[in-house]
Design an enzyme around this catalytic site. Structure first.
Site, PDB file in Angstrom:
ATOM      1  N   ASP A   9      -1.170  -0.940   6.054  1.00  0.00           N
ATOM      2  CA  ASP A   9      -1.314  -0.339   7.382  1.00  0.00           C
ATOM      3  C   ASP A   9      -2.722  -0.502   7.922  1.00  0.00           C
ATOM      4  OD1 ASP A   9      -2.329   1.567   5.418  1.00  0.00           O
ATOM      5  OD2 ASP A   9      -2.482   2.982   7.082  1.00  0.00           O
TER       6      ASP A   9
ATOM      7  N   ASP B 161      -0.208   5.039   1.009  1.00  0.00           N
ATOM      8  CA  ASP B 161      -0.413   5.916   2.172  1.00  0.00           C
ATOM      9  C   ASP B 161      -0.417   5.111   3.463  1.00  0.00           C
ATOM     10  OD1 ASP B 161      -0.812   8.535   0.898  1.00  0.00           O
ATOM     11  OD2 ASP B 161      -2.530   7.553  -0.037  1.00  0.00           O
TER      12      ASP B 161
ATOM     13  N   ASP C  77       0.859  -1.175   0.000  1.00  0.00           N
ATOM     14  CA  ASP C  77       0.000   0.000   0.000  1.00  0.00           C
ATOM     15  C   ASP C  77       0.902   1.233   0.000  1.00  0.00           C
ATOM     16  OD1 ASP C  77      -2.514   1.309   0.154  1.00  0.00           O
ATOM     17  OD2 ASP C  77      -2.191   1.656   2.281  1.00  0.00           O
TER      18      ASP C  77
END
Length: 259
Positions: A209, A15, A13
């Site tokens: 995250d 961000d 990922d």
């Protein structure tokens, strides 16, 4: 328990993993550099459909992360790939930005508000009431409903913003029709991404995250999963989920040695 095969391909990922609020996460540059030097297939993923891969390449480059355009995979690209496979050369009424309209155009889709095959909802900075009303009427008239991603909110310096999932819920409430979400946690986004780089889930890993999108999508696609604690999910949140990542690490810096 069967021992997993060595990791040969990486999906990560963007961000919360490689960058946070426009600033690179320490170790992200070393991780990307190691990936590029190793020659291993990799993709940087995002559920955000606003930007084209070229836009994101430039954005990452400005903060010192050299990610080639062909190594960026967005929910907009995955949506265009899905629609091209399902209904080649179709028509769509699109609510979204350049990332989505460009991807659909390059897939051979015609954008129209006259009897479209699909209504495609993506992220945009300004959701128009007029556009939403038109989408509702087109869906009621028979257009099939597709959304790029189910995220309910997105970040901004001022706080949370309503995102595709929230707006899709409004349209669903008005039409009684649920959309098909292409982006994470749908493993379809991961599988089409793996196909793009010629990788196999058995020998691939996903870094994210968020437990509810990144880890879940990687898990359902059959990949190893790594949760980093530089984004939204904290260690205290883990007990809320009935599944676990393969490993929890502090940040992307802890994974450089695995490449």
């Amino acid at each position: 328990m069967t021992e997993r095969k060595p990791i040969e391909s990486w999906l990560t990922d963007m961000d919360g993993v490689l960058m946070h609020e426009g600033v690179p996460v320490p170790g992200a540059d070393a991780f990307i550099k190691k990936l590029r030097e190793s020659g291993r297939p990799f993709l940087v993923l995002t559920n955000n459909s606003i930007y084209t891969a070229r836009d994101l390449h430039a954005r990452l480059n400005r903060i010192g992360l050299e990610v080639p355009v062909e190594n960026i995979w967005t929910s907009a690209l995955a949506t265009a790939k899905f629609l091209d496979a399902q209904h080649p050369g179709g028509t769509a009424y699109v609510i979204g930005e350049a990332g989505l309209t460009t991807a659909l155009h390059e897939a051979g889709y015609v954008m129209t508000d006259t009897d479209p095959d699909f209504v495609v909802l993506g992220e945009t900075r300004t959701y128009s009431f007029e556009a939403l009303t038109k989408a509702i009427r087109l869906i009621n008239a028979g257009a099939r409903f597709i959304a790029t991603n189910p995220d309910n909110t997105g970040p901004s310096p001022e706080g949370a913003l309503p995102a595709t999932g929230s707006v899709a819920a409004l349209i669903t409430k008005a039409t009684g029709k649920d959309p098909y979400f292409v982006g994470k946690p749908n493993p379809l986004m991961m599988r089409t991404g793996l196909n793009q780089i010629g990788a196999h889930s058995e020998t691939s890993a996903m870094i994210g995250d968020r437990m509810d999108t990144d880890v879940l999508a990687g898990l359902e696609a059959g990949m190893e999963t790594f949760l980093v604690l530089t984004g939204l999910t904290t260690t205290a949140d883990l007990h809320q989920y009935p599944y676990r990542p393969t490993q929890v690490v502090d940040s992307i810096a802890d994974l450089v040695g695995l490449v």
